[in-house]
Design a protein around this motif. Structure first.
Motif, PDB file in Angstrom:
ATOM      1  N   THR A 116       0.872  -1.165   0.000  1.00 13.48           N
ATOM      2  CA  THR A 116       0.000   0.000   0.000  1.00 13.48           C
ATOM      3  C   THR A 116       0.910   1.216   0.000  1.00 13.48           C
ATOM      4  O   THR A 116       1.822   1.316   0.823  1.00 13.48           O
ATOM      5  N   ASN A 129      -0.051   8.268  -9.583  1.00 13.92           N
ATOM      6  CA  ASN A 129      -1.277   7.600 -10.021  1.00 13.92           C
ATOM      7  C   ASN A 129      -1.319   7.461 -11.541  1.00 13.92           C
ATOM      8  O   ASN A 129      -1.723   6.427 -12.074  1.00 13.92           O
ATOM      9  N   ARG A 136      -1.230  -0.180 -15.872  1.00 14.10           N
ATOM     10  CA  ARG A 136      -2.350  -1.132 -15.821  1.00 14.10           C
ATOM     11  C   ARG A 136      -2.894  -1.445 -17.218  1.00 14.10           C
ATOM     12  O   ARG A 136      -3.648  -2.368 -17.401  1.00 14.10           O
ATOM     13  N   ARG A 149      -0.389  -5.744  -7.174  1.00 19.23           N
ATOM     14  CA  ARG A 149       0.081  -5.742  -5.772  1.00 19.23           C
ATOM     15  C   ARG A 149       0.254  -4.332  -5.228  1.00 19.23           C
ATOM     16  O   ARG A 149       0.638  -4.151  -4.090  1.00 19.23           O
ATOM     17  N   LYS A 151      -1.269  -0.519  -4.357  1.00 17.28           N
ATOM     18  CA  LYS A 151      -2.510   0.233  -4.144  1.00 17.28           C
ATOM     19  C   LYS A 151      -2.151   1.587  -3.539  1.00 17.28           C
ATOM     20  O   LYS A 151      -1.444   1.650  -2.532  1.00 17.28           O
ATOM     21  N   GLU A 153      -2.873   5.198  -1.727  1.00 22.32           N
ATOM     22  CA  GLU A 153      -3.745   5.996  -0.854  1.00 22.32           C
ATOM     23  C   GLU A 153      -3.171   7.414  -0.848  1.00 22.32           C
ATOM     24  O   GLU A 153      -2.044   7.619  -0.391  1.00 22.32           O
TER      25      GLU A 153
END
Ligand SMILES: C[S@@+](CC[C@H](N)C(=O)[O-])C[C@H]1O[C@@H](n2cnc3c(N)ncnc32)[C@H](O)[C@@H]1O
Length: 257
Positions: A116, A129, A136, A149, A151, A153
């Motif tokens: 994370t 991002n 992706r 894997r 992510k 925040e």
């Protein structure tokens, strides 16, 4: 970051949306020169770009491209993997509390760790991002598995950690606060300059370590320049050293216990 130091450059709708989202002024090619740095969509992705005639190249996050692929294929990043360690078949979960451009997280995710990424600068997070989103869309299945894997925040890691429970706390927390720019390579220099301009220093890194030490289930890992003092003067249990950097490891509980 106050208005007057950074702007979004571009005429397209997505540039307008980004300027709105980050509450930054929107400028064109001519007025961009009033700002030392701008955020700009380039063919390589969303970039933090220096303006002016002697501008360094734009800084983008490119997980599919050259440097990242090299790090992945040549097995780079052993040092951070050595520092985080844990079961090879069932890798510990990691919180990268200072995600930045996601390089360390990418290395860890390449080695199988679920990560994370916490980044509190909305500007750096937007660039990160963009890099994650572009990756992706890759047709490289290995890269897609790595992306699965990771992510992001977009928030302060101290606040994020305070939302976690014993069940959701990560096994390991990695901290790499801002440090005065290294003279080592042109690339590091360029990125560090852009970074320093956008995020400045991290004067609260001692509080970040304090919170990490009560949140992590097994260990906290702090990345430092090799000769730097311990973060907040807190002595780690041990360190692993590379040529220029060092990882200080605060062991809370052995993995598996
Ligand atoms: C030196 S950079 C990290 C570089 C990163 N390790 C990499 O591999 O790209 C530090 C970053 O941590 C972020 N940061 C510092 N303190 C933070 C906090 N408490 N919560 C979230 N992000 C933080 C800064 O905004 C900056 O982008």
């Amino acid at each position: 970051m106050s208005i007057g130091e950074l702007a979004v450059q571009g005429g397209a709708e997505y540039s307008r949306q980004l300027a709105d989202q980050l509450q930054l002024p929107l400028v064109d090619k001519t007025t961009a020169e009033h700002f030392p740095y701008v955020l700009r969509y380039t063919e390589k992705g969303l970039a933090i770009a220096q303006t002016g005639r002697k501008a360094a190249g734009p800084v983008v996050v490119d997980f599919a491209g050259g440097g990242s692929a090299h790090r992945r294929q040549q097995g780079g990043g052993e040092l951070i993997v050595k520092a985080v360690a844990g079961d090879k078949k069932n890798r510990p979960s990691v919180l990268d509390a200072t995600a930045g451009l996601g390089r360390d997280s990418f290395v860890l995710a390449s080695w199988g760790y679920p990560v994370t990424l916490c980044e509190r600068s909305p500007i750096v997070a937007a660039v990160l991002n963009d890099g994650l989103e572009r990756a992706r869309y890759s047709d490289d299945s290995e890269l897609l598995a790595i992306m699965a894997r990771m992510k992001l925040e977009t928030m302060d890691a101290i606040t994020y950690m305070q939302t976690l429970t014993e069940a959701t706390a990560p096994d390991a927390i990695v901290i790499d606060p801002m440090f005065p720019a290294s003279k080592k390579s042109a690339l590091v220099k360029k990125e560090m300059q852009a970074f320093h301009h956008v995020v400045g220093a991290d004067p609260d890194s001692a509080s970040l370590l304090d919170q990490a030490l009560v949140t992590a289930r097994h260990r906290v890992i702090v990345k430092r320049p090799k000769k730097a003092e311990y973060l907040a003067g807190i002595k780690p249990n041990f360190s692993v050293e590379g040529k220029a950097i060092r990882f200080d490891i605060y062991s809370l509980r052995a993995y598996g216990k």
